[in-house]
Design an enzyme around this catalytic site. Structure first.
Site, PDB file in Angstrom:
ATOM      1  N   HIS A 298      50.261  53.050 -15.893  1.00 41.74           N
ATOM      2  CA  HIS A 298      50.931  52.805 -14.616  1.00 41.74           C
ATOM      3  C   HIS A 298      51.446  51.372 -14.581  1.00 41.74           C
ATOM      4  CE1 HIS A 298      51.984  54.325 -10.728  1.00 41.74           C
ATOM      5  NE2 HIS A 298      51.433  53.311 -10.113  1.00 41.74           N
TER       6      HIS A 298
ATOM      7  N   SER B 298      56.361  53.265  -8.959  1.00 38.96           N
ATOM      8  CA  SER B 298      55.301  54.007  -8.282  1.00 38.96           C
ATOM      9  C   SER B 298      55.813  54.520  -6.929  1.00 38.96           C
ATOM     10  CB  SER B 298      54.054  53.126  -8.127  1.00 38.96           C
ATOM     11  OG  SER B 298      52.942  53.896  -7.750  1.00 38.96           O
TER      12      SER B 298
ATOM     13  N   ASP C 153      49.625  57.342 -17.930  1.00 36.21           N
ATOM     14  CA  ASP C 153      49.538  57.054 -16.499  1.00 36.21           C
ATOM     15  C   ASP C 153      48.612  58.065 -15.829  1.00 36.21           C
ATOM     16  OD1 ASP C 153      49.978  56.508 -13.800  1.00 36.21           O
ATOM     17  OD2 ASP C 153      52.103  56.079 -14.106  1.00 36.21           O
TER      18      ASP C 153
END
Length: 441
Positions: free
Chosen positions: A421, A304, A392
């Site tokens: 995610h 991320s 995601d």
């Protein structure tokens, strides 16, 4: 009711539920499957389509092994992160339902979000499919002085002595590994903390830097890489001491870090991420100063925001020899201005609090190309392993592909269409195998 009484009641409730679960398992056995099992499959098994092809989604659901029948399913479909608010409905027939997602005429991603209920419990998921994703082009331009700006920024940070401060972490230290909390001075007014874990075998080892995901959460020690023979440092980027009591940490973090992703965006010289990017590069300098570094191998990896910082650090610090980002954020930051999903924090979308822009759009557009991960991907010169999923909705696969398509160095991708995610254990294992394969001996 006092706080201690509230905690006691909560503990008693948890113990009661645990005892009930254990009694159920002892009496009736432990269920090996979910009572309602759901599988969603696009009509193209690889989730890839050509422009103009229609995508459909087949949902198969069974309740205790019996096909669902007559249960209503609500869904909506459209371009990822830009779906219509209107929903359609259909129903399961003999355990199956087919949802029409539509089509696209240009590279990108279609999304479908579905939901249904059984005995009051909701089930559903978000599924995305790709249209010629290898042809997705970023909307991010490269400033003419991009390299000069960052070379000057990193050079200025390197003039500041790191002044490492070490604190022992007994709970994460044993006869095999030593863990210390390190505070580093990585810029004029910038400090970061990191948990440094190293093998206690008297040998020299590769180093691994792991930048953090978004937010300002406490970091904690880990032995994952060190047990595999690496010197491992897991960092935070805000200068927040993880030893603080939780309540004090939360209070300080809110005051100090709330909305950091848009702070100082008025100028490339004042944006919050300037010191963060340079600070991550300096963290690599620190790791390479350790006497037990093998002098050859420097790996950066994270997910991320940590995936974004992985690419940035590998592009900024010449000592890095390989990078392994997972679902990187901060890619193609102006995507929403072009009616296409951009990367986290989803600037210009108006969809989330993090996406808010507090300055004139023109100012933001002038600053962001210096920080867009796409431009750092264009500067990568080291082997790269990148992994991401299609479901995601934090870091859009459209934005991740826009960065991936710009990498010209040796690269390997691990795409798992059903993941969101997060990552599968298998993906992390593949990453470790790839890193070990690329180590210089």
């Amino acid at each position: 009711m006092t706080r201690s009484n509230t905690i006691l009641i909560a503990l008693i409730a948890i113990m009661a539920m645990t005892a009930h679960a254990q009694k159920f398992q002892q009496e009736f056995g432990n269920p090996r499957k979910e009572y309602v099992e759901v599988v969603a499959t696009p009509n193209h098994p690889d989730s890839h389509y050509l422009p103009g092809q229609t995508a459909t989604l087949r949902i198969v659901a069974r309740e205790g092994g019996r096909p669902l029948d007559g249960v209503k399913i609500i869904y909506k479909a459209g371009p990822e992160m830009l779906m219509s608010s209107q929903s359609d409905t259909t129903a399961f027939v003999a355990g199956e339902a087919t949802l029409c997602m539509g089509t696209m005429q240009e590279p990108g991603f279609l999304a479908c979000k579905y939901e249904f209920s059984v005995d009051g419990k909701k089930y559903g998921d978000l599924v995305k499919v790709a249209y010629t994703p290898d042809q997705i082009k970023s909307f991010t331009s490269m400033p003419q002085d991009f390299d000069k700006f960052w070379a000057k920024t990193v050079a200025a940070a390197r003039k500041v002595p790191l002044e490492p401060e070490y604190s022992p972490v007994p709970d994460a230290t044993d006869d095999k590994l030593e863990t210390q909390l390190v505070r580093l001075h990585v810029g004029k007014d910038k400090w970061i903390y990191g948990y440094l874990t190293r093998p206690k075998d008297g040998k020299k080892h590769p180093v691994v830097l792991v930048p953090p995901g978004a937010g300002s959460n406490k970091i904690s020690p880990s032995d994952y890489f060190s047990l595999e023979g690496f010197i491992y440092m897991k960092i935070e980027i805000h200068g927040n001491d993880p030893r603080l009591p939780d309540e004090e940490y939360k209070r300080m973090s809110k005051e100090k870090c709330e909305g950091y992703m848009r702070r100082g965006m008025e100028s490339r010289d004042t944006y919050y991420y300037r010191d963060v990017y340079a600070g991550c590069a300096r963290a690599v300098d620190f790791l390479c100063s350790l006497p037990d570094w093998d002098g050859k191998n420097v790996i950066v990896t994270g997910g991320s925001q940590g995936g974004a910082l992985t690419i940035v650090t590998a592009a900024l610090n010449e000592k890095v020899t390989m990078c392994a980002p997972f679902y990187p954020a901060l890619c193609d930051l102006t995507g929403f201005l072009h009616h296409r999903a951009g990367g986290w924090p989803k600037f210009f979308s108006g969809l989330y609090e993090d996406s808010r822009i507090d300055i004139a759009q023109e100012q933001a557009e002038a600053t962001l190309p210096y920080y867009d991960v796409v431009n750092f991907a264009r500067r990568l010169r080291v082997p790269t392993f990148m992994s991401w999923g299609y479901s995601d909705d934090t870091c859009s696969p459209t934005s991740v592909w826009s960065a991936w398509n710009e990498i010209s160095s040796e690269k390997v991708c691990d795409i798992t269409p059903t993941s969101g995610h997060w990552r599968f254990t298998a993906s992390q294992n593949r990453c470790m195998q790839w890193i070990k394969k690329h180590l210089s001996q």
